[in-house]
Design a protein around this motif. Structure first.
Motif, short mmCIF file in Angstrom:
data_model
loop_
_atom_site.label_atom_id
_atom_site.label_comp_id
_atom_site.label_asym_id
_atom_site.label_seq_id
_atom_site.Cartn_x
_atom_site.Cartn_y
_atom_site.Cartn_z
N TYR A 158 0.64 -8.66 17.09
CA TYR A 158 -0.75 -8.44 16.70
C TYR A 158 -0.87 -8.55 15.18
N TYR A 159 -1.47 -9.62 14.70
CA TYR A 159 -1.67 -9.82 13.28
C TYR A 159 -2.75 -10.87 13.09
N ALA A 160 -3.27 -10.95 11.89
CA ALA A 160 -4.31 -11.93 11.56
C ALA A 160 -3.62 -13.18 11.02
N ALA A 217 -1.90 -11.56 5.21
CA ALA A 217 -0.65 -10.84 4.92
C ALA A 217 -0.10 -10.22 6.18
N CYS A 218 1.21 -10.26 6.34
CA CYS A 218 1.86 -9.68 7.51
C CYS A 218 1.71 -8.16 7.51
N PRO A 219 1.56 -7.55 8.65
CA PRO A 219 1.46 -6.09 8.72
C PRO A 219 2.73 -5.43 8.20
N ARG A 220 2.56 -4.21 7.76
CA ARG A 220 3.72 -3.45 7.25
C ARG A 220 4.43 -2.75 8.41
N ASN A 221 5.05 -3.50 9.25
CA ASN A 221 5.81 -2.94 10.37
C ASN A 221 7.16 -3.65 10.45
N CYS A 224 1.85 -15.63 9.41
CA CYS A 224 1.36 -14.64 8.45
C CYS A 224 2.19 -14.73 7.18
N LEU A 225 1.62 -14.25 6.09
CA LEU A 225 2.23 -14.35 4.77
C LEU A 225 3.02 -13.09 4.47
N SER A 226 4.27 -13.27 4.05
CA SER A 226 5.11 -12.11 3.75
C SER A 226 4.62 -11.41 2.50
N ARG A 227 4.84 -10.11 2.47
CA ARG A 227 4.41 -9.30 1.34
C ARG A 227 5.45 -9.35 0.22
N GLY A 228 5.11 -8.75 -0.91
CA GLY A 228 5.99 -8.74 -2.06
C GLY A 228 7.17 -7.82 -1.86
N PRO A 229 8.07 -7.74 -2.84
CA PRO A 229 9.26 -6.89 -2.69
C PRO A 229 8.89 -5.41 -2.66
#
Length: 384
Positions: free
Chosen positions: A145-147, A151-155, A175-180
């Motif tokens: 489940y993501y848009a 940005a990718c969910p924080r899971n 989905c786009l990975s988040r930063g470090p």
């Protein structure tokens, strides 16, 4: 001096008789009779003898029988998948994401029904272990489940939980990975600067002692560390010019993969339950840690730690290890003598050469029961 007499008349009379006997008409008749007799004999031989299968016919029949057996197995597997409903169909309440359903649903064959297997649809080739339990399927649904294009969910822990259950979370790819994350702490991450360098126990081998075996087995340049945690083994081997790929799973929410990468080492998100994503015979050394042998198999199928799972794990280790390479079983915890015998029988079955072999015992903390440790350095034989 002698004299030679030539009877020319007699020779002329003999030549006339020979030319009369070998006239063109007689020669043509003889050739015709020989052709007719040859063809007649060949026809009689063809009609009277039964054809015997030669090597080519035998090989073709063997290949045909194997193809039939493989087709029958594929059809049986497809029927089992369909009967057990391992592949989910679109539910009425829409509880599963559409992308997941598209990825896992069977797709119609482009040329219609297959004549050999009788299949009309091709089932998904992966992720069937995700449907062995409702909890695993719920985790997979939450993971997908993501848009898209956001940005990718924080899971991040979901994918590690799925991998540990033998379920590869493949569908989330848009989905786009988040930063470090925040800076990683160096404490409580399993750093150990003494192991494999200084002697601590009889069942723990030193790197220098193991590398001495490389003179006979070939130089060790690249290796694979199964379930290497904080990649301490890879760090020690890098000091000796050996590149080690470490399979890592995050433990208790700790970002172990990011920690290993921060040390300048190569982490690989992989469970021992999965097939190793490497080509055959690419590693000079495979290092198996303390618990890797018990984590093999498919946990979602209840096979983790079983003898069958151990066999599958060892087959994959044998596949990625080159002939003459070293298998280092490092301080494997044997909870019983029966378990140690299972591992020993499996090693004997593979035919590995024993270079170093130690069985030790250590008293458990706060208990009178002793723990048995098993360590070995084995050399893969050259087969065929």
């Amino acid at each position: 001096m002698g004299s030679v007499s030539l009877n020319v008349a007699a020779s002329r009379r003999g030549g006339r008789r020979l030319s009369h006997l070998c006239s063109p008409a007689l020669l043509n008749l003889l050739v015709l009779l020989s052709l007719l007799s040859t063809n007649l004999l060949a026809l009689l031989a063809f009609l009277s003898t039964r054809p015997r299968p030669g090597p080519t016919t035998t090989a073709a029949s063997v290949v045909g029988s194997h193809s039939s057996a493989i087709s029958a197995q594929i059809a049986a597997i497809a029927r089992e998948i369909d009967s057990s409903r391992m592949v989910p169909h679109r539910p009425a309440d829409g509880s599963l994401p559409p992308e997941l359903l598209l990825f896992l649903s069977p797709h119609a064959l482009p040329l219609g029904r297959d004549a050999r297997t009788g299949l009309t649809h091709m089932p998904a080739s992966v992720a069937h272990t995700c449907f062995r339990s409702p909890s695993t399927l719920a985790l997979l649904a939450s993971f997908t489940y993501y848009a898209p294009h956001a940005a990718c969910p924080r899971n991040a822990t979901l994918q590690h939980r799925l991998v540990s259950k033998g379920c590869e979370p493949l569908p989330r790819r848009r989905c786009l990975s988040r930063g470090p994350r925040a800076p990683l702490p160096a404490s409580n991450m399993g750093l150990d600067n003494r192991r494999w360098v200084k002697p601590r126990n009889d069942h723990e081998f030193l790197i220098e002692d193991v590398l001495r075996f490389s003179s006979a087995s070939g130089k060790i340049r690249i290796g694979f560390d199964v379930a290497g945690a904080a990649a301490n083994f890879a760090a020690r081997m890098r000091e000796r010019g050996v590149t080690i790929v470490t399979s890592v799973l995050d433990n208790a929410g700790k970002p172990m993969n990011e920690f290993v990468a921060a040390r300048g080492l190569f982490p690989l998100l992989l469970s021992p339950a999965h097939r190793f994503p490497f080509y055959d015979g690419v590693f000079d050394l495979v290092h198996v840690g303390t618990t890797a042998l018990d984590e093999g198999g498919a946990p979602a199928l209840g096979l983790a730690g079983t003898e069958e799972a151990l066999g599958f794990f060892m087959f994959d280790v044998d596949r990625v290890l080159r002939a003459g390479g070293l298998l280092w079983i490092d301080s494997y915890i044997c909870h019983s003598e029966e378990r140690r015998q299972v591992v020993v029988r499996l090693i004997v079955r593979f035919g590995y050469k024993k270079l170093k072999w130690v069985v030790g015992e250590k008293a458990s903390t706060g208990s009178a029961r002793t723990t048995m440790y098993f360590s070995a350095v084995l050399q893969k034989p050259a087969r065929g």
